[in-house]
Design an enzyme around this catalytic site. Structure first.
Site, PDB file in Angstrom:
ATOM      1  CE  LYS A   1      -4.270  -1.895   1.915  1.00 21.57           C
ATOM      2  NZ  LYS A   1      -3.940  -3.319   2.170  1.00 21.57           N
TER       3      LYS A   1
HETATM    4  C1  LIG Z   1      -4.573  -4.391   1.507  1.00 18.80           C
HETATM    5  C2  LIG Z   1      -3.875  -5.698   1.528  1.00 18.80           C
HETATM    6  C3  LIG Z   1      -4.255  -6.759   0.674  1.00 18.80           C
HETATM    7  C4  LIG Z   1      -5.439  -6.674  -0.252  1.00 18.80           C
HETATM    8  O1  LIG Z   1      -5.189  -5.836  -1.333  1.00 18.80           O
HETATM    9  P1  LIG Z   1      -6.384  -5.323  -2.272  1.00 18.80           P
HETATM   10  O2  LIG Z   1      -5.776  -4.354  -3.182  1.00 18.80           O
HETATM   11  O3  LIG Z   1      -7.395  -4.712  -1.347  1.00 18.80           O
HETATM   12  O4  LIG Z   1      -6.938  -6.532  -2.951  1.00 18.80           O
HETATM   13  C5  LIG Z   1      -3.515  -7.924   0.685  1.00 18.80           C
HETATM   14  N1  LIG Z   1      -2.469  -8.064   1.519  1.00 18.80           N
HETATM   15  C6  LIG Z   1      -2.084  -7.096   2.365  1.00 18.80           C
HETATM   16  C7  LIG Z   1      -0.939  -7.336   3.274  1.00 18.80           C
HETATM   17  C8  LIG Z   1      -2.766  -5.870   2.402  1.00 18.80           C
HETATM   18  O5  LIG Z   1      -2.382  -4.909   3.251  1.00 18.80           O
END
Ligand SMILES: *Cc1c(COP(=O)(O)O)cnc(C)c1O
Length: 436
Positions: free
Chosen positions: A107
């Site tokens: 993210k």
């Molecule tokens: C947010 C997150 C996800 C999911 O990602 P999306 O883009 O919402 O599908 C998977 N793994 C981790 C560690 C995350 O923080």
């Protein structure tokens, strides 16, 4: 580039408006009016470019006309200042590590790019932007660290007391500067409800310029295409040009960005959507029925989403051509028991430690390979977070082997500060108004 609403392709706005509004009034999601094709020459020569060079090229093709090239370059080089290596575990099995940014999760790509774009668009003398964000763990850290020190912005994070891991909490509470943490005596859903109510409160909206910076923002989606191209670039250097990606999926932003990259010309044989028991999409891919449901709590809690927001973007890219969609995406879903087993198998087979989300993607990749009997394509599973963020999931044997990055270790030396609040909108509002 103009962006349209997936609910109404005639509703078109510029990039700045799409970024600040996050969601169109008709509750669709913004998509680029035209998905640019990046061209054979760029793609077959990807191995000659670095990650920021690739990122700049992609961003220019989408945002030329919205942000001048020189400014865009500055934003990219400042935001994408960490690496995303592809690591070989065995022949034709690779892991794309997306956890080398400040919050140790993928993210960071979206949050860092979005924060800088927002700051760029805040003209001189404009009112400070107040970002409100509720987090169950990973989002808050990425947004906090993404906005840390970014001029003319302030972030308020709401997190559920006692429900985030130690490292996640430190990432929220030790920043100071323009970041404040509110520890809410409730659940993640309570935090989210408080934030939602704030956005509908007239008095707050008069006093503060509120934004949610949430994961459906188009400025979070775009930078996630960068690492798919960059992964392909790294494989090209090994002489590999047939690739599939297995993506741990919750809100489907990450895999959505992968599909956008594919639409821009990245030659990906297939995408695997790997979920926990929140399996709305894998079920849809099997049965053709899209049936959203309430989320169920699992060990891979960043993927506990029963109605993935970004799915409409994916549907939009295929213009309702379900057959084409099913050809490009396969879905697999796993229980917590499967997840723990996968963590142990990865550790035993490769001496590699995967976070629970990552482990699910590995397992899906392995199952895909067995079913397709396909060994002549490089399988890349995405590692979305560093395992040290989820210490409670591992047994002592594995936990003891996790190497915590130095900058994270240093967090425990810093002063940790959070304001404790009850689940009470009046109290939350009072806090925001009195601490403006
Ligand atoms: C947010 C997150 C996800 C999911 O990602 P999306 O883009 O919402 O599908 C998977 N793994 C981790 C560690 C995350 O923080």
């Amino acid at each position: 580039m103009k962006f349209y609403s997936t609910n109404n392709t005639n509703l078109r706005v510029g990039f700045k408006e799409a970024v600040f509004n996050s969601m169109p009034k008709d509750k669709g999601l913004y998509m680029p009016v035209e998905i640019p094709y990046l061209g054979e020459k760029f793609i077959s020569n990807l191995d000659e470019y670095t990650l920021p060079e690739i990122a700049f090229h992609i961003a220019t093709s989408l945002l030329e006309g919205d942000i001048p090239a020189e400014d865009l370059k500055k934003i990219i080089y400042d935001a994408i200042n960490f690496y995303a290596p592809v690591v070989e575990l065995e022949k034709s099995t690779y892991v794309l590590e997306l956890f080398h940014g400040p919050s140790l999760a993928f993210k960071d790509f979206g949050a860092r790019f979005m924060s800088r774009v927002m700051s760029y668009f805040l003209a001189k003398g404009e009112k400070q932007l107040d970002v409100l964000v509720a987090t169950s763990g990973d989002t808050g850290g990425a947004v906090a660290l993404g906005f840390l020190g970014v001029p003319n912005t302030r972030v308020t994070i709401l997190y559920p007391k006692g429900k985030v891991s130690n490292i996640q909490e430190l990432q929220l509470t030790t920043n100071g500067q323009n970041i404040r943490a509110l520890e809410i005596d409730g659940t993640f859903d309570d935090c989210q409800a408080l934030v939602k109510q704030a956005f509908t409160d007239d008095e707050l909206n008069n006093e503060l310029r509120l934004t949610s910076a949430n994961s459906i923002n188009i400025a979070r989606l775009i930078p996630q295409t960068f690492y798919y191209f960059n992964a392909y670039a790294q494989l090209l250097r090994e002489g590999i040009n047939k690739v599939i990606f297995a993506v741990p999926s919750g809100n489907f932003g990450n895999i959505g960005a992968g599909l956008l990259a594919w639409k821009m010309g990245l030659p990906v044989e297939q995408f695997i959507a790997a979920t926990n028991v929140n399996d709305t999409v894998p079920k849809f891919l099997k049965t053709g029925v899209y049936q959203p449901k309430s989320s169920v709590a699992t060990l891979s809690n960043a993927m506990d989403v029963g109605n993935p927001s970004n799915w409409v973007r994916i549907a939009d890219m295929f213009k309702k051509d379900t057959d084409a969609l099913k050809k490009q995406i396969t879905g697999y879903a796993y229980t917590d028991e499967d997840t723990l087993k996968a963590i142990h198998e990865i550790n035993a087979e490769y001496n590699y430690i995967a976070c629970p989300h990552t482990a699910i993607a590995w397992r899906a990749l392995r199952d895909w390979k067995h079913e397709r009997n396909s060994d002549n394509v490089a399988g890349v599973f995405l590692s979305t977070a560093h395992p040290c963020k989820f210490p409670e999931v591992f047994n002592k044997n594995i936990a003891d082997k996790i190497v915590i990055p130095e900058h994270v270790k240093a967090l425990s030396e810093k002063e940790s500060k959070a304001v404790s609040l009850d689940v009470d909108f009046a109290g939350f509002k009072k806090y925001l108004l009195e601490n403006n």
